[in-house]
Write a protein that holds these residues in place. Structure first.
Motif, short mmCIF file in Angstrom:
data_model
loop_
_atom_site.label_atom_id
_atom_site.label_comp_id
_atom_site.label_asym_id
_atom_site.label_seq_id
_atom_site.Cartn_x
_atom_site.Cartn_y
_atom_site.Cartn_z
N SER A 1 43.57 41.87 36.07
CA SER A 1 42.79 43.07 34.89
C SER A 1 42.00 44.11 34.93
O SER A 1 41.51 44.10 36.69
CB SER A 1 41.86 42.13 33.98
OG SER A 1 41.49 42.06 33.06
N TYR B 1 48.08 48.54 39.45
CA TYR B 1 47.66 48.20 37.92
C TYR B 1 47.22 49.32 37.13
O TYR B 1 45.64 49.17 37.84
CB TYR B 1 47.65 47.07 38.10
CG TYR B 1 47.81 46.26 36.87
CD1 TYR B 1 48.37 47.09 35.09
CD2 TYR B 1 46.38 45.77 35.61
CE1 TYR B 1 47.93 47.00 33.97
CE2 TYR B 1 46.16 44.92 34.41
CZ TYR B 1 46.97 46.23 33.47
OH TYR B 1 46.71 45.56 32.22
N LEU C 1 46.51 36.19 39.23
CA LEU C 1 46.69 37.69 37.95
C LEU C 1 45.27 38.33 38.39
O LEU C 1 44.74 38.17 39.51
CB LEU C 1 46.20 36.43 36.67
CG LEU C 1 47.33 36.01 36.64
CD1 LEU C 1 46.71 34.23 36.89
CD2 LEU C 1 47.48 35.69 35.01
N GLY D 1 55.06 40.10 34.67
CA GLY D 1 55.16 39.53 33.63
C GLY D 1 56.30 39.25 32.25
O GLY D 1 55.67 38.92 31.88
N LYS E 1 46.41 40.26 33.49
CA LYS E 1 47.95 40.46 33.54
C LYS E 1 48.68 39.20 34.49
O LYS E 1 48.33 39.31 36.02
CB LYS E 1 48.56 41.81 33.70
CG LYS E 1 48.21 42.61 32.59
CD LYS E 1 49.16 41.84 31.59
CE LYS E 1 48.15 43.73 30.23
NZ LYS E 1 49.68 42.75 29.28
N HIS E 2 50.05 39.08 34.83
CA HIS E 2 50.93 38.59 35.16
C HIS E 2 51.43 39.91 36.35
O HIS E 2 52.50 40.02 35.78
CB HIS E 2 51.62 37.30 35.35
CG HIS E 2 51.43 36.59 34.23
ND1 HIS E 2 51.24 35.13 34.59
CD2 HIS E 2 50.70 36.09 33.35
CE1 HIS E 2 50.55 34.68 33.93
NE2 HIS E 2 50.62 35.22 32.78
N MET F 1 51.83 48.45 35.13
CA MET F 1 51.78 48.19 36.30
C MET F 1 53.55 48.50 37.27
O MET F 1 54.25 48.25 36.69
CB MET F 1 51.80 46.85 36.17
CG MET F 1 52.09 45.10 37.50
SD MET F 1 51.51 44.16 36.97
CE MET F 1 49.84 43.57 36.59
N ALA G 1 47.69 37.77 28.45
CA ALA G 1 48.70 37.78 28.69
C ALA G 1 50.03 36.39 29.08
O ALA G 1 50.09 35.80 30.07
CB ALA G 1 49.51 38.67 29.24
N GLN H 1 58.72 37.44 27.41
CA GLN H 1 57.24 38.40 28.29
C GLN H 1 56.21 37.04 28.52
O GLN H 1 56.46 35.85 27.31
CB GLN H 1 56.12 39.10 26.85
CG GLN H 1 55.49 39.58 27.77
CD GLN H 1 54.84 41.23 26.97
OE1 GLN H 1 55.24 41.47 26.43
NE2 GLN H 1 54.08 42.02 27.91
N VAL I 1 42.12 42.22 29.90
CA VAL I 1 43.09 40.96 29.64
C VAL I 1 43.75 41.00 30.90
O VAL I 1 44.13 41.94 31.68
CB VAL I 1 44.14 42.37 28.40
CG1 VAL I 1 45.57 41.26 28.68
CG2 VAL I 1 43.62 42.42 27.24
N SER J 1 47.13 49.58 32.04
CA SER J 1 48.67 49.42 31.16
C SER J 1 49.89 49.58 31.68
O SER J 1 50.25 49.01 30.81
CB SER J 1 48.16 51.18 30.40
OG SER J 1 48.67 51.76 31.28
#
Length: 318
Positions: free
Chosen positions: A162, A220, A160, A293, A184-185, A225, A32, A317, A182, A223
């Protein structure tokens, strides 16, 4: 940023598994997207310098099918491969319906849950992640107490995560032959600018916000967080000169996501048309609601009557 980890096994069709021919697990990851500062992962080039850590769990259990496998960028075909002892390694899907022994009990192998981390060796401010098979979520603690100034964050590496649950050979095939993980931050990113309306006679020397949370727990599930279990309190300080005609945007700064509501933003500023008069407590209240994120840009306009802060249209984002 699409990455594939796959070797030269068969074509991965379901018929191959029905014929008991092992089919390789392949991974395609997507990041992302975002912006010296903390070593953040901003684009595909920066991601390619990292090794990723991938765990796979038997669906519905905390038993690992493979543990801490490295996903490594080679630049070849495929560009990303599983890696061990300096060479490519391979992992294959368990045959659906086969029996495996978990905690001493025979269990039918079905799907796998995948959890990924970047970088492979977690930064020291991140606690050991745990996976809960009942919720399909990974959790970890974060302690930012040693990274509340710009100088401290210069030596900080971003983390990060996932999560991709309930995966099978069929879902890999349907996704084009690779698992779509994917990354994510978990943290938020903030930065400040001095606007042209401030003129050329004023410079910002430092920016600070007091009583920020320094620790929390992130969860997380692939979907959603969420953050909680907050603790600690410290002042964030960005000691950087911002001036029209020079550097006008601060170095980005990583923060723990939290909804503070209204807090006081303090600016230390100097006016050269006042014979270099410096005002150390020049600020205003600002609403701070940081979500994981996201990048928040605060545009600062200073004049002799006060400070104005504008954030509208400058949240994106990451």
């Amino acid at each position: 940023m699409l990455l594939a980890a796959c070797g030269g096994s068969d074509d991965g069709g379901e018929g191959s598994q029905q014929n008991l021919i092992p089919t390789e697990i392949c991974v395609r990851t997507n990041l992302a997207t975002m912006q010296t500062r903390a070593a953040t992962v901003d684009n595909i080039a920066s991601l390619q310098t990292k090794d990723l850590k991938i765990d796979a769990y038997y669906r519905g259990t905390n038993e690992k099918y493979f543990d801490g496998s490295m996903l490594h960028y080679t630049g070849g075909d495929p560009a990303w491969v599983f890696w061990a002892a300096g060479a490519q390694t391979h992992y294959y899907w368990p045959f659906e319906g086969s029996t495996v022994t978990i905690a001493g009990e025979p269990t039918t192998a079905s799907a796998l849950d995948f959890v990924g981390f970047c970088p492979y060796t977690k930064p020291s401010y991140i606690g050991a992640p745990t996976y809960d098979h009942s919720t399909g979520a990974v959790s970890f603690t974060c302690d930012m107490s040693s990274y509340m100034t710009l100088a401290q964050q210069a030596n900080m590496e971003e983390f990060l995560v996932s999560v991709l649950t309930n995966q099978t050979l069929a879902t890999q095939t349907a996704a084009g032959g690779a698992l779509p993980m994917v990354f994510k931050h978990p943290l938020a990113l903030i930065k400040f600018t001095i606007t042209a309306a401030s003129g050329t006679h004023v410079q910002i020397n430092s920016i600070s916000i007091s009583d920020l949370k320094t620790s929390g727990t992130c969860t997380y599930n692939g979907s959603t967080m969420t953050w909680g279990s907050y603790s600690g309190s410290a002042t964030m300080t960005i000691a950087q000169v911002l001036k029209n005609g020079g550097t006008t945007e601060s170095t980005p700064f990583l923060v723990i996501p939290y909804n503070y509501g209204s807090k006081y933003l303090t600016v230390n500023a100097t006016w050269d048309d006042w014979s270099d008069v410096t005002i150390s407590d020049y600020g205003t209240n600002v609403d701070f609601n940081w979500e994981p994120g996201y990048i928040y840009t605060y545009n600062l306009t200073l004049d002799k009557y006060g400070l104005k802060v504008n954030i509208s249209k400058f949240t994106e984002q990451w």
